[in-house]
Write an enzyme that holds these catalytic residues in place. Structure first.
Site, PDB file in Angstrom:
ATOM      1  N   GLY A 188       0.774  -1.243   0.000  1.00 41.65           N
ATOM      2  CA  GLY A 188       0.000   0.000   0.000  1.00 41.65           C
ATOM      3  C   GLY A 188       0.801   1.285   0.000  1.00 41.65           C
ATOM      4  N   ASP A 190      -4.651   2.190  10.954  1.00 37.42           N
ATOM      5  CA  ASP A 190      -6.008   1.790  11.327  1.00 37.42           C
ATOM      6  C   ASP A 190      -5.991   1.444  12.824  1.00 37.42           C
ATOM      7  OD1 ASP A 190      -8.621   0.980  11.274  1.00 37.42           O
ATOM      8  OD2 ASP A 190      -8.363  -0.718   9.955  1.00 37.42           O
ATOM      9  N   LYS A 235      -7.018   6.751  10.333  1.00 32.30           N
ATOM     10  CA  LYS A 235      -8.465   6.671  10.559  1.00 32.30           C
ATOM     11  C   LYS A 235      -8.792   7.154  11.968  1.00 32.30           C
ATOM     12  CE  LYS A 235      -9.869   3.145   7.288  1.00 32.30           C
ATOM     13  NZ  LYS A 235     -10.329   1.776   7.067  1.00 32.30           N
ATOM     14  N   PHE A 293     -13.661   2.603   4.331  1.00 27.43           N
ATOM     15  CA  PHE A 293     -12.649   1.834   3.606  1.00 27.43           C
ATOM     16  C   PHE A 293     -12.252   2.616   2.364  1.00 27.43           C
ATOM     17  CE2 PHE A 293     -10.566  -1.354   1.132  1.00 27.43           C
ATOM     18  CZ  PHE A 293      -9.830  -2.012   2.109  1.00 27.43           C
ATOM     19  N   ASP A 334      -5.797  -0.511  -1.794  1.00 28.38           N
ATOM     20  CA  ASP A 334      -6.550  -1.413  -2.658  1.00 28.38           C
ATOM     21  C   ASP A 334      -7.829  -1.908  -2.035  1.00 28.38           C
ATOM     22  OD1 ASP A 334      -5.156  -3.082  -0.690  1.00 28.38           O
ATOM     23  OD2 ASP A 334      -5.998  -4.734  -1.848  1.00 28.38           O
ATOM     24  N   ARG A 356      -5.301   0.379  -6.919  1.00 28.16           N
ATOM     25  CA  ARG A 356      -4.102   1.021  -6.362  1.00 28.16           C
ATOM     26  C   ARG A 356      -3.595   2.163  -7.228  1.00 28.16           C
ATOM     27  NH1 ARG A 356      -2.200  -2.261  -2.160  1.00 28.16           N
ATOM     28  NH2 ARG A 356      -2.463  -4.492  -2.435  1.00 28.16           N
TER      29      ARG A 356
END
Ligand code: XMP
Length: 171
Positions: free
Chosen positions: A38, A96, A124, A145, A152, A158
């Protein structure tokens, strides 16, 4: 596709983070380590704005497998250069629960890094269960999300140059 953070806004924020990194890491040998997969787009943009010599490394830690639910964290450091005696800037796409970043900081210190600073593009709000305060944060976002700019859903999306939210938010 709802655009949460447009491309130009990401660019401005990455510029600002790079300015901070340039100030904080001046004169220190350091290694930028991106967490696969990511952080790849963020890494590629950020390192081109860093004005001091640095090495690059990659580490894999996956807890999201083909969907949006969290699983066990699997760490693969086979692509990591020797970080003994080096300062590390650890990059992730999104913070997260905090599990990935906190686990990897410990892992890198254990491998001999002198110090580990952490940098996340997104954080987040209200999701951290493991205390973990990144040294550099791009944007705080609601608990949705998100995809694009390296992030992704089932390994797709991505390549998008912005951060988006899927129409039917699967969370
Ligand atoms: P933890 O809970 O360890 O999670 O802080 C960090 C990792 O979870 C993934 N993640 C996401 N990936 N969209 C994604 O594409 C999201 O909204 C999202 N939220 C968490 C990501 O791999 C991150 O490294």
């Amino acid at each position: 596709m709802d655009v949460l953070i447009p491309e130009a806004e990401i660019r401005r924020r990455v510029d600002a983070i790079a300015a901070e990194v340039n100030r904080d890491f001046a004169g220190r040998p350091f290694t930028v380590i991106g967490i696969l997969t990511g952080s790849l787009v963020f890494l590629a943009d950020l390192i081109r704005l860093i004005e001091h010599p640095h090495q690059i490394g990659l580490i894999q830690a996956s807890s999201y497998r083909g969907g949006t639910t969290s699983g066990t964290l699997v760490v693969n450091d086979g692509l990591l250069p020797d970080i003994k005696g080096r300062h590390v800037l650890l990059l992730d796409d999104i913070l997260d629960t905090g599990q990935t970043l906190s686990r990897l900081v410990e892992h890198l210190l254990h491998k001999g890094a002198v110090s580990v600073k952490t940098c996340v593009l997104l954080r987040k709000i209200g999701r951290q269960t493991i205390p973990c305060e990144p040294d550099y944060t791009g944007f705080s976002i609601p608990n949705k999300f998100v995809i694009g700019y390296g992030l992704d859903f089932a390994d797709d999306y991505r390549h998008l140059p912005f951060i988006g939210v899927l129409p039917d938010d699967p969370k």
